[in-house]
Design a protein around this motif. Structure first.
Motif, PDB file in Angstrom:
ATOM      1  N   TRP A 256     -95.470  -7.899  31.980  1.00  0.00           N
ATOM      2  CA  TRP A 256     -96.354  -6.795  31.621  1.00  0.00           C
ATOM      3  C   TRP A 256     -97.505  -7.372  30.824  1.00  0.00           C
ATOM      4  N   ASN A 276     -89.523   0.974  28.055  1.00  0.00           N
ATOM      5  CA  ASN A 276     -88.556   1.240  29.126  1.00  0.00           C
ATOM      6  C   ASN A 276     -88.458   0.098  30.132  1.00  0.00           C
ATOM      7  N   GLN A 277     -89.395  -0.820  30.087  1.00  0.00           N
ATOM      8  CA  GLN A 277     -89.352  -1.970  30.989  1.00  0.00           C
ATOM      9  C   GLN A 277     -88.691  -3.197  30.362  1.00  0.00           C
ATOM     10  N   GLN A 279     -86.209  -5.940  28.907  1.00  0.00           N
ATOM     11  CA  GLN A 279     -84.878  -6.420  29.257  1.00  0.00           C
ATOM     12  C   GLN A 279     -84.438  -7.467  28.239  1.00  0.00           C
TER      13      GLN A 279
END
Length: 396
Positions: A256, A276-277, A279
């Motif tokens: 991102w 939310n992306q 990890q």
């Protein structure tokens, strides 16, 4: 009878006449606070001021040793404190080891879960999705090892250490050799590993020729006047030489990237990265000035999601350092002896709309009775300076 603890002995050369109670202040209070902090009862700075937190810590100790909970320090209480603190060994297992790095690399001895790979490729590298998943699964367990041993580093050093230890274990478990993503085949260097017994040039005391003028070290100085064994190396400090945070950023693939819409315009409840992306195993890089050079690194350790797959909790590992000479850190450190490295775990809770509802430092390599914590959601998930930018990446 003279106290065995050096801080209590120096603060009370003739014992205690009368009582120390709320409202007292001075060196004697620092010594009591220091003992209560080492025993795990005081979670406030040793500032020499006998306030509410110190009184509650005294009561907690009184309860622990089975005497009346008065919140007052008496001669008997001092004796009990001296006995109790004499039984405490604050050295971590890695610190006690003959070779701290070897101890931290004994994955079987540390009972680290075996790294497993779900895939049938003949060749794996950092770009392999299976490796990214394995790293994300591994990092949470190994971060607990680092916490237990109070391992600290600057920001890029912590990211490099986690990555390098994963390389060691996956080679041991799966016979997979991963290249060093920053060096890319160039000769690798040795980690510099320091403890208070072997400082290796790291900053350890403010009275050792390196004056700690930075605000926030007042408790450190007060304790050092009483305890010659006090050291800012509470566990194990690790340093990988001649690699910058920007080099680490360049070694990562971007999952991102920054865009102007990410700017929260000063709204500190709104992250500037897509939570939310995120990890486990991802890294957040921050360019504080907007000049294209990334100078801060944050490791994503754990991500908890709700039934709608929205991120509701993040656990992040942050390494950092203070230039102990000044309050604004504008001077460039020229040696390890000028910086105090530390590490913190930041836990951030988010609501269903992705806004920050709570942010705490859930662990620190430096005790909370010595220095205050520094990091938060504001300093990990956003950049408040004009022109600052962030990106999210993973090792590649």
């Amino acid at each position: 009878m003279a106290f065995q603890d050096s801080a209590l002995r120096k603060a009370f050369p003739n014992g205690l006449q009368g009582e120390l109670v709320r409202g007292a202040n001075g060196t004697s209070v620092v010594a009591v606070q220091y003992a209560l902090g080492r025993l795990g009862h005081l979670h406030d700075l040793c500032d020499g001021k006998f306030g509410n937190n110190t009184e509650n810590a005294v009561k907690a100790f009184q309860t622990a040793v089975g005497i009346a909970e008065t919140g007052k320090v008496t001669a008997i209480l001092l004796t009990l404190l001296d006995i109790a603190v004499g039984r405490v060994d604050l050295r971590t297992p890695a610190m006690q080891a003959a070779d701290p790095l070897a101890y931290l690399s004994d994955f079987r001895g540390l009972r680290m879960p075996e790294i497993r790979i779900v895939g049938t490729r003949e060749i794996y590298n950092w770009a392999s999705p299976e490796i990214q998943v394995a790293y994300g699964n591994w990092i949470g367990a190994y971060w607990e090892v680092l916490k237990q041993n109070r391992v600290e580093a600057d920001c890029k050093g912590m990211a490099l250490f986690l990555m390098d230890q994963f390389r060691k274990q996956i080679k041991q478990d799966r016979f997979i050799t991963l290249t060093h993503p920053v060096l890319r085949g160039a000769p690798e260097k040795r980690w510099i590993v320091a403890t208070r017994d072997k400082t290796r040039g790291f900053f350890s005391r403010s009275d050792s020729g390196v004056p700690a003028n930075r605000a926030g070290y007042e408790a450190v100085k007060a304790v050092e006047k009483l305890d010659p064994q006090q050291s800012m190396l509470y566990g194990v400090a690790v340093h990988y030489p001649e690699i910058s945070a920007h080099q680490v950023a360049r070694a990562c693939a971007r999952v991102w990237d920054w865009n102007p819409a990410s700017n929260n315009s000063g709204d500190t409840s709104r992250p500037e990265v897509p939570v939310n992306q995120l990890q486990p195993g991802n890294l957040i890089f921050i360019d504080h000035t907007g000049n294209g050079s990334f100078d801060h690194t944050v490791n994503i350790i754990k991500v908890e999601r709700d039934s709608a797959n929205r991120t509701r909790k993040l656990v992040m590992a942050v390494g950092s350092f203070d230039d102990v000479r000044d309050n604004i850190s504008d001077t460039e450190p020229t040696s390890l002896g000028l910086i105090n490295t530390y590490a913190e775990e930041v836990t951030v809770e988010l609501d269903a709309n992705g806004r920050i509802s709570n942010s705490v430092v859930s662990w620190s390599s430096e005790p909370d009775y010595i220095v205050k914590t520094r990091y938060s959601a504001r300093t990990t998930l956003m950049e408040q300076k004009a022109g600052g930018k962030l990106f999210v990446g993973h090792w590649a």
